[in-house]
Design a protein around this motif. Structure first.
Motif, mmCIF file in Angstrom:
data_model
loop_
_atom_site.group_PDB
_atom_site.id
_atom_site.type_symbol
_atom_site.label_atom_id
_atom_site.label_comp_id
_atom_site.label_asym_id
_atom_site.label_seq_id
_atom_site.Cartn_x
_atom_site.Cartn_y
_atom_site.Cartn_z
ATOM 1 N N ALA A 164 0.829 -1.207 0.000
ATOM 2 C CA ALA A 164 0.000 0.000 0.000
ATOM 3 C C ALA A 164 0.863 1.256 0.000
ATOM 4 N N GLU A 165 1.939 1.250 0.791
ATOM 5 C CA GLU A 165 2.810 2.428 0.844
ATOM 6 C C GLU A 165 3.558 2.616 -0.474
ATOM 7 N N PHE A 166 4.028 1.527 -1.065
ATOM 8 C CA PHE A 166 4.710 1.639 -2.356
ATOM 9 C C PHE A 166 3.750 2.145 -3.424
ATOM 10 N N ALA A 167 2.500 1.694 -3.367
ATOM 11 C CA ALA A 167 1.508 2.159 -4.342
ATOM 12 C C ALA A 167 1.285 3.660 -4.190
ATOM 13 N N MET A 208 -2.793 -3.402 -3.391
ATOM 14 C CA MET A 208 -3.549 -3.672 -2.175
ATOM 15 C C MET A 208 -4.664 -4.653 -2.523
ATOM 16 N N PRO A 209 -4.925 -5.648 -1.671
ATOM 17 C CA PRO A 209 -6.033 -6.566 -1.957
ATOM 18 C C PRO A 209 -7.308 -5.796 -2.284
ATOM 19 N N ARG A 210 -8.012 -6.251 -3.330
ATOM 20 C CA ARG A 210 -9.173 -5.506 -3.830
ATOM 21 C C ARG A 210 -10.188 -5.210 -2.728
ATOM 22 N N GLU A 211 -10.463 -6.199 -1.878
ATOM 23 C CA GLU A 211 -11.471 -5.984 -0.845
ATOM 24 C C GLU A 211 -11.053 -4.901 0.144
ATOM 25 N N LYS A 212 -9.742 -4.798 0.409
ATOM 26 C CA LYS A 212 -9.264 -3.766 1.330
ATOM 27 C C LYS A 212 -9.327 -2.387 0.682
ATOM 28 N N LEU A 213 -9.048 -2.336 -0.616
ATOM 29 C CA LEU A 213 -9.129 -1.073 -1.337
ATOM 30 C C LEU A 213 -10.571 -0.564 -1.341
ATOM 31 N N GLU A 238 -3.666 3.345 -8.883
ATOM 32 C CA GLU A 238 -3.941 3.001 -7.489
ATOM 33 C C GLU A 238 -3.205 3.912 -6.513
ATOM 34 N N GLY A 239 -1.951 4.223 -6.826
ATOM 35 C CA GLY A 239 -1.185 5.082 -5.931
ATOM 36 C C GLY A 239 -1.811 6.454 -5.781
ATOM 37 N N THR A 240 -2.238 7.031 -6.912
ATOM 38 C CA THR A 240 -2.897 8.340 -6.868
ATOM 39 C C THR A 240 -4.200 8.252 -6.086
ATOM 40 N N PHE A 241 -4.953 7.189 -6.327
ATOM 41 C CA PHE A 241 -6.227 7.010 -5.633
ATOM 42 C C PHE A 241 -6.022 6.918 -4.123
ATOM 43 N N LEU A 242 -5.011 6.173 -3.697
ATOM 44 C CA LEU A 242 -4.742 6.043 -2.264
ATOM 45 C C LEU A 242 -4.355 7.384 -1.649
ATOM 46 N N ARG A 243 -3.593 8.175 -2.386
ATOM 47 C CA ARG A 243 -3.236 9.501 -1.866
ATOM 48 C C ARG A 243 -4.472 10.386 -1.763
#
Length: 279
Positions: free
Chosen positions: A82-85, A206-211, A258-263
């Motif tokens: 998750a952090e790398f993403a 990140m696992p889809r369900e966690k995302l 995914e990385g942008t989305f997590l941010r």
């Protein structure tokens, strides 16, 4: 509060178990660090610490081409992924070995399988529990002892392929009703707003369900398909030929990785509750 990495500790071993190097650092998560009584890392200690994106390159360099070893490795892998993403960097780990799983197979004569207990059993020094680098140093000793025991008792190593794990079909995730009105499309670069309709396609780090869980928790509406009303599509491969990706291209739906989305999930703007619209 999002779960974030607060410290990293890496010890590099050669093929024969010999020490080759190490790296450790506190990490500023950019959010409240959470239960200090559990991890002992206060806001004051984190002041001046680098962001994960600032240490990700060094961590990636140390992990590349090696088996990642951790105690409860799946947990650590998911946090790191998750952090790398978020940092926009691929986590260069193809396989992991979990010393907890390995010792469940070895069944050493100890009362529990905590890292400190196993360190004492295998004669590894463990100076400060819950200190990332000290834990990694202790783990190196536990690994050496565990590998020797596994070899002696002919115990198979529980190596896990991260590539195969990432390639597994995402599980079917039940739809969760969203309590906010859709504000429409996301503007280029964000922000996300509560009620936005989000679709996800392709492999995720990140696992889809966690995302999905993360998105729903902050008030987003995760959809199973793409339409002209979709606010944003999340995918790590813009050239992916899926039904969602094709429809997003046809409808002009914004696309982020995914990385942008997590941010963006760390700063979701308030939306309009659905009941206030009906009123």
């Amino acid at each position: 509060m999002a779960d974030r990495v607060l410290a990293v500790g890496v010890v590099v071993l050669g093929a024969g178990g010999e020490f080759e190097g190490e790296f450790g650092s506190l990490v500023n998560p950019g959010v409240d660090p959470g239960p200090v009584e559990v991890h002992g890392i206060t806001v004051e200690r984190l002041r001046g610490a680098p962001l994960f994106s600032e240490v990700a390159g060094e961590v990636a360099r140390l992990l590349r081409g090696r088996v990642m070893v951790a105690h409860n490795a799946e947990f650590d892998y998911e946090f790191l992924a998750a952090e790398f993403a978020r940092a926009g960097i691929e986590l260069p780990v193809e396989r992991w070995l979990c010393t907890l799983s390995l010792n469940r197979r070895i069944r050493p004569p100890v009362g529990d399988l905590q890292l400190g207990t196993l360190a004492a059993h295998y004669g590894a020094e463990h100076r400060r529990a819950h200190d990332a680098l000290e834990d990694a140093r202790a783990l190196a000793g536990v690994l050496r002892g565990s590998l020797a025991a596994a070899d002696r008792d002919e115990v198979a190593l529980p190596l896990v392929s991260c590539r195969a794990r990432r390639a597994r079909r995402p599980p079917s995730i039940p739809k969760t009703p969203c309590p906010y009105r859709s504000p429409g499309r996301m503007d280029e670069g964000g922000p996300l707003v509560q009620g936005m309709k989000v679709a996800i396609t392709g492999e995720t780090v990140m696992p889809r369900e966690k995302l999905v869980e993360r998105a729903v928790a902050v008030g987003l509406n995760v959809m199973g398909s793409v339409s002209r009303n979709t606010s944003v599509l999340v995918t790590n491969d813009r050239g992916l030929e899926t039904a969602k990706a094709r429809r997003a291209a046809e409808e002009g739906v914004p696309v982020v990785d995914e990385g942008t989305f997590l941010r963006l999930l760390d700063d979701v703007r308030p939306g309009v509750p659905a009941e206030s619209v009906r009123a």
